[in-house]
Design an enzyme around this catalytic site. Structure first.
Site, PDB file in Angstrom:
ATOM      1  N   TYR A 144       0.858  -1.187   0.000  1.00 17.18           N
ATOM      2  CA  TYR A 144       0.000   0.000   0.000  1.00 17.18           C
ATOM      3  C   TYR A 144       0.890   1.232   0.000  1.00 17.18           C
ATOM      4  O   TYR A 144       1.797   1.352   0.836  1.00 17.18           O
ATOM      5  CB  TYR A 144      -0.884  -0.019   1.248  1.00 17.18           C
ATOM      6  N   ASP A 239       9.407   2.508  -0.220  1.00 15.89           N
ATOM      7  CA  ASP A 239       8.399   3.246   0.541  1.00 15.89           C
ATOM      8  C   ASP A 239       8.639   2.923   2.019  1.00 15.89           C
ATOM      9  O   ASP A 239       8.286   1.843   2.503  1.00 15.89           O
ATOM     10  CB  ASP A 239       6.995   2.817   0.098  1.00 15.89           C
ATOM     11  N   LYS A 267       4.604  10.385   8.237  1.00 15.25           N
ATOM     12  CA  LYS A 267       4.202  10.265   9.639  1.00 15.25           C
ATOM     13  C   LYS A 267       5.313  10.527  10.658  1.00 15.25           C
ATOM     14  O   LYS A 267       5.205  11.457  11.456  1.00 15.25           O
ATOM     15  CB  LYS A 267       3.633   8.865   9.950  1.00 15.25           C
TER      16      LYS A 267
HETATM   17  N1  HOZ Z   1      -2.059   0.998   6.834  1.00 17.51           N
HETATM   18  C1  HOZ Z   1      -2.460   2.364   6.848  1.00 17.51           C
HETATM   19  C2  HOZ Z   1      -1.275   3.210   7.020  1.00 17.51           C
HETATM   20  N2  HOZ Z   1      -0.176   2.838   6.246  1.00 17.51           N
HETATM   21  C3  HOZ Z   1      -3.544   2.548   7.857  1.00 17.51           C
HETATM   22  C4  HOZ Z   1      -3.991   3.946   8.073  1.00 17.51           C
HETATM   23  C5  HOZ Z   1      -5.241   4.290   7.350  1.00 17.51           C
HETATM   24  O1  HOZ Z   1      -5.498   3.820   6.237  1.00 17.51           O
HETATM   25  O2  HOZ Z   1      -6.002   5.053   7.947  1.00 17.51           O
END
Ligand code: HOZ
Length: 430
Positions: A144, A239, A267
């Site tokens: 993702y 990433d 983040k």
């Molecule tokens: N896995 C997502 C962050 N890399 C979760 C956060 C989201 O989608 O709110």
């Protein structure tokens, strides 16, 4: 435990916000029940609107390495706010944080700040395309990279959890330039490269993927990708939105000794504020406007409040290597404890862990890619999630996410989590 205020807020929220949430995975759809509405968090704990206390194992999906509401970061934010909240103009702190990131992350010689991981990955792909003059890129199944159109194909995280790994709204034209490969399979990459000779701009992956649950690279895999990309003139992009500064000061690339051409971050470099960044080799980054022709911009990029928080976090991590030993101790104690409980109860569930990231899969097979992750029993995960929540442990509300540990977790708290784990398995299976 009473959960009435969260229930009320969730019902009300659904009148005004799609699904009542601002990011789908928060809606608890994969685990049942209503999401908790959070009032505050401190150290290792998070508190809902009914004032229930939970031990926190998500940590805002990664950035709270030092636990919530860290006093140093809080002070830095308050101090920065005294001078105003946004200027849309260069500041000294942006230069300071850029220099620090360049010194910490092996692949980064120049870096551009943005506002989220999604912006970082979208921009990195655009720059790689501009640099190579090629259109296609390779993405791994189940990885993702935020919600940019070209990434929402076989996407992990919430997209996988909600059963929409291929999102409607992504045009066929966009999708045709995203080439898919299974993670941990070098032969598949060779096949794609041979079939698209001279057409592939970039290969992007989470070097240690956390968005289909945590999976680890097989020995030689990252090195193999590096070799292929160098040979074929493909820009290798790691990433590291989740792994950067968490697995090591210099992220997964430092840990595995494999240097990509570009890196995306997020983040953590905002200390929890909305920040992302992309960086890499000088000659690639000099394609970015205003030096080069690839356009990318943002009023809030390098926001002074976010930079103050991020700089405080990164400076601390840079000067305190012992943080990583502590995170590793916490991760080891927790994951070994979980496996011990599982074994003592006759379960062979798979536990994947690296440093302070881990996932428990309700599967007895090794989980190394999208296909093996999908074999996990998600209904069972839902029951486990609820049983743990009931015992005061807040897990990610999906099987297809990693958990993130913080230095605020004491040995006593880990024992409490292990006890909750044992009691939860008993409740589910006895
Ligand atoms: N896995 C997502 C962050 N890399 C979760 C956060 C989201 O989608 O709110």
């Amino acid at each position: 435990m009473t959960i009435s205020e969260s229930k009320r807020l969730f019902a009300h929220a659904q009148n005004f916000i799609p699904g009542g949430v601002n990011s789908p995975v928060r809606a608890f759809r994969a685990v049942g029940g209503d999401p908790l509405f959070i009032k505050k968090a401190n150290g290792a704990f998070i508190y809902d609107e009914d004032d229930n206390e939970y031990i926190e194992l998500i940590n805002s999906w990664g950035p709270m390495i030092l636990g919530h509401n860290n006093p140093m970061i809080r002070e830095a934010v308050i101090k920065a706010m005294e001078n105003g909240t946004s200027f849309g103009a260069p500041t000294a702190k942006e230069v300071e944080i850029a220099e620090l990131i360049v010194s910490m992350v092996p692949s980064v010689e120049k870096v551009r700040m943005v506002n989220s991981g999604t912006e970082a990955t979208m921009s990195a792909i655009r720059v790689a395309r501009g640099f190579t003059g090629r259109d296609k890129f390779i993405k791994m199944e189940g990885h993702y990279h935020g919600h940019g159109d070209s990434f929402l194909i076989a996407a992990g995280s919430g997209a996988m959890t909600m059963g929409n790994p291929d999102s409607p709204g992504v045009t066929k034209g966009t999708a045709k330039d995203t080439l898919l490969a299974p993670y941990n399979d070098l032969d598949a990459i060779e096949t794609l490269v041979a079939a698209n000779k001279g057409e592939i701009a970039a290969l992007i992956l989470e070097p240690v993927p956390g968005n289909m649950g945590l999976c680890l690279p097989l020995p030689g895999y990252l090195e193999g990708l590096r070799e292929i990309c160098t040979r074929e003139g493909i820009v290798l992009i790691f990433d590291e939105v989740m792994t950067g500064f968490r697995l090591a000061k210099g992220g997964a690339q430092e840990l595995y000794g494999v240097t990509p051409d570009m890196t995306t971050l997020g983040k953590i470099i905002g200390g929890g504020m909305p920040v992302g960044a992309y960086g890499g080799k000088k000659e690639i980054m000099e394609f970015v406007s205003p030096v080069g022709p690839v356009y990318q911009a943002g009023t809030l990029s390098g926001n002074p409040i976010a930079m103050a928080a991020g700089l405080t976090m990164l400076n601390y991590l840079n000067e305190h290597s012992e943080v990583y030993a502590k995170l590793s101790h916490i991760g080891t104690k927790l994951s070994e404890g979980i496996m011990k409980v599982n074994e003592s109860m006759g379960f062979g569930f798979t536990v994947n862990r690296l440093g302070s990231m881990y996932s428990l899969f309700f599967s007895t097979e090794p989980v190394i890619d999208f296909e093996s992750a999908k074999k996990s029993d998600t209904a069972l995960f839902g029951k486990y999630f609820q049983a743990m929540l009931h015992r005061g442990v807040y897990l990610a509300p999906s099987q297809f996410e990693s958990l993130f540990l913080s230095t605020a977790l004491s040995d006593d708290l880990i024992d409490r989590i292990l006890n909750a784990h044992q009691e939860s398995l008993k409740e589910i299976f006895e």
